[in-house]
Design a protein around this motif. Structure first.
Motif, PDB file in Angstrom:
ATOM      1  N   GLY A   1       0.812  -1.207   0.000  1.00 11.64           N
ATOM      2  CA  GLY A   1       0.000   0.000   0.000  1.00 11.64           C
ATOM      3  C   GLY A   1       0.842   1.252   0.000  1.00 11.64           C
ATOM      4  O   GLY A   1       2.061   1.213   0.152  1.00 11.64           O
ATOM      5  N   HIS A   2       0.165   2.353  -0.181  1.00 15.86           N
ATOM      6  CA  HIS A   2       0.819   3.652  -0.255  1.00 15.86           C
ATOM      7  C   HIS A   2       1.074   4.250   1.119  1.00 15.86           C
ATOM      8  O   HIS A   2       0.328   3.999   2.060  1.00 15.86           O
ATOM      9  CB  HIS A   2      -0.064   4.628  -1.041  1.00 15.86           C
ATOM     10  CG  HIS A   2      -0.179   4.277  -2.477  1.00 15.86           C
ATOM     11  ND1 HIS A   2      -1.169   3.458  -2.958  1.00 15.86           N
ATOM     12  CD2 HIS A   2       0.584   4.626  -3.533  1.00 15.86           C
ATOM     13  CE1 HIS A   2      -1.017   3.329  -4.260  1.00 15.86           C
ATOM     14  NE2 HIS A   2       0.038   4.014  -4.636  1.00 15.86           N
ATOM     15  N   ILE A   3       2.111   5.051   1.173  1.00 17.31           N
ATOM     16  CA  ILE A   3       2.377   5.870   2.359  1.00 17.31           C
ATOM     17  C   ILE A   3       1.678   7.198   2.128  1.00 17.31           C
ATOM     18  O   ILE A   3       1.881   7.839   1.092  1.00 17.31           O
ATOM     19  CB  ILE A   3       3.897   6.080   2.550  1.00 17.31           C
ATOM     20  CG1 ILE A   3       4.588   4.729   2.778  1.00 17.31           C
ATOM     21  CG2 ILE A   3       4.161   7.051   3.700  1.00 17.31           C
ATOM     22  CD1 ILE A   3       6.099   4.821   2.836  1.00 17.31           C
ATOM     23  N   ASP A   4       0.827   7.607   3.048  1.00 16.11           N
ATOM     24  CA  ASP A   4       0.144   8.889   2.925  1.00 16.11           C
ATOM     25  C   ASP A   4       1.092  10.037   3.275  1.00 16.11           C
ATOM     26  O   ASP A   4       2.075   9.846   4.004  1.00 16.11           O
ATOM     27  CB  ASP A   4      -1.082   8.938   3.844  1.00 16.11           C
ATOM     28  CG  ASP A   4      -2.202   8.022   3.365  1.00 16.11           C
ATOM     29  OD1 ASP A   4      -2.310   7.778   2.154  1.00 16.11           O
ATOM     30  OD2 ASP A   4      -2.971   7.547   4.227  1.00 16.11           O
ATOM     31  N   TYR A   5       0.783  11.218   2.777  1.00 13.72           N
ATOM     32  CA  TYR A   5       1.604  12.392   3.054  1.00 13.72           C
ATOM     33  C   TYR A   5       1.647  12.628   4.564  1.00 13.72           C
ATOM     34  O   TYR A   5       0.620  12.648   5.230  1.00 13.72           O
ATOM     35  CB  TYR A   5       1.038  13.624   2.338  1.00 13.72           C
ATOM     36  CG  TYR A   5       1.978  14.788   2.373  1.00 13.72           C
ATOM     37  CD1 TYR A   5       3.040  14.870   1.482  1.00 13.72           C
ATOM     38  CD2 TYR A   5       1.829  15.799   3.302  1.00 13.72           C
ATOM     39  CE1 TYR A   5       3.927  15.931   1.512  1.00 13.72           C
ATOM     40  CE2 TYR A   5       2.707  16.866   3.350  1.00 13.72           C
ATOM     41  CZ  TYR A   5       3.757  16.926   2.455  1.00 13.72           C
ATOM     42  OH  TYR A   5       4.636  17.968   2.491  1.00 13.72           O
ATOM     43  N   GLY A   6       2.858  12.759   5.128  1.00 12.88           N
ATOM     44  CA  GLY A   6       3.040  12.986   6.558  1.00 12.88           C
ATOM     45  C   GLY A   6       3.099  11.711   7.385  1.00 12.88           C
ATOM     46  O   GLY A   6       3.325  11.772   8.590  1.00 12.88           O
ATOM     47  N   GLU A   7       2.892  10.556   6.764  1.00 17.47           N
ATOM     48  CA  GLU A   7       2.908   9.274   7.472  1.00 17.47           C
ATOM     49  C   GLU A   7       4.293   8.640   7.343  1.00 17.47           C
ATOM     50  O   GLU A   7       4.918   8.716   6.295  1.00 17.47           O
ATOM     51  CB  GLU A   7       1.851   8.357   6.840  1.00 17.47           C
ATOM     52  CG  GLU A   7       1.598   7.069   7.552  1.00 17.47           C
ATOM     53  CD  GLU A   7       0.471   6.280   6.900  1.00 17.47           C
ATOM     54  OE1 GLU A   7      -0.294   5.661   7.646  1.00 17.47           O
ATOM     55  OE2 GLU A   7       0.358   6.279   5.656  1.00 17.47           O
ATOM     56  N   ASN A   8       4.775   8.001   8.398  1.00 16.10           N
ATOM     57  CA  ASN A   8       6.074   7.331   8.286  1.00 16.10           C
ATOM     58  C   ASN A   8       5.860   5.898   7.778  1.00 16.10           C
ATOM     59  O   ASN A   8       4.767   5.348   7.902  1.00 16.10           O
ATOM     60  CB  ASN A   8       6.873   7.389   9.593  1.00 16.10           C
ATOM     61  CG  ASN A   8       6.297   6.526  10.682  1.00 16.10           C
ATOM     62  OD1 ASN A   8       6.086   5.335  10.502  1.00 16.10           O
ATOM     63  ND2 ASN A   8       6.050   7.138  11.840  1.00 16.10           N
ATOM     64  N   PRO A   9       6.892   5.293   7.193  1.00 20.47           N
ATOM     65  CA  PRO A   9       6.734   3.962   6.600  1.00 20.47           C
ATOM     66  C   PRO A   9       6.247   2.893   7.576  1.00 20.47           C
ATOM     67  O   PRO A   9       5.416   2.055   7.209  1.00 20.47           O
ATOM     68  CB  PRO A   9       8.143   3.637   6.082  1.00 20.47           C
ATOM     69  CG  PRO A   9       8.755   4.967   5.814  1.00 20.47           C
ATOM     70  CD  PRO A   9       8.218   5.864   6.892  1.00 20.47           C
ATOM     71  N   CYS A  10       6.721   2.902   8.810  1.00 20.38           N
ATOM     72  CA  CYS A  10       6.292   1.892   9.781  1.00 20.38           C
ATOM     73  C   CYS A  10       4.804   2.021  10.084  1.00 20.38           C
ATOM     74  O   CYS A  10       4.080   1.018  10.128  1.00 20.38           O
ATOM     75  CB  CYS A  10       7.124   1.993  11.057  1.00 20.38           C
ATOM     76  SG  CYS A  10       6.832   0.620  12.198  1.00 20.38           S
TER      77      CYS A  10
END
Length: 120
Positions: A81-90
């Protein structure tokens, strides 16, 4: 209402999600909507994947739904899935695993990162 109809509504509603745009090193350099990233623009945006192996070393795969805009009907990693803007990968990985497999208690092991470009 048929289930496929509900899924299509959810999918189209996601085209406005905001993703970070990154350079080859993963540094955020901007943002764009999901629709812009998947429009053939080749904008580089980060994703997460979880590879699940059993005790015999066999890998668990999932078949992507036919309604997906990217690689419909193809076999894929257990979770992606995608990483949302401002979200960290973990946090993104934990969200995707919870959404796709319903699992909340796990310890991911990083396998590294890479930049992948599609040139068509």
């Amino acid at each position: 209402m048929p289930l496929n109809y509900i899924l299509i509504l959810v999918y189209y509603g996601q085209s406005a999600r905001i993703f970070p745009l990154v350079d080859e090193e993963g540094t955020v350099v901007g943002s764009a909507t999901r629709g812009e990233c998947h429009s053939g623009s080749k904008l580089l945006h980060p994703v997460v994947h979880l590879h699940v192996f059993n005790s015999r070393g066999e890998v668990y795969l999932q078949r992507r739904p036919d309604w997906k805009d990217i690689q419909p009907g193809k076999w894929d990693t257990a979770v992606g899935g995608h990483i949302d803007y401002g979200e960290n990968p973990c946090d993104a990985l934990r969200r995707e695993v919870r959404e796709e497999l319903g699992i909340e208690d796990f310890t991911p092991v990083s396998m590294g990162k890479y930049a992948r470009f599609f040139i068509i």
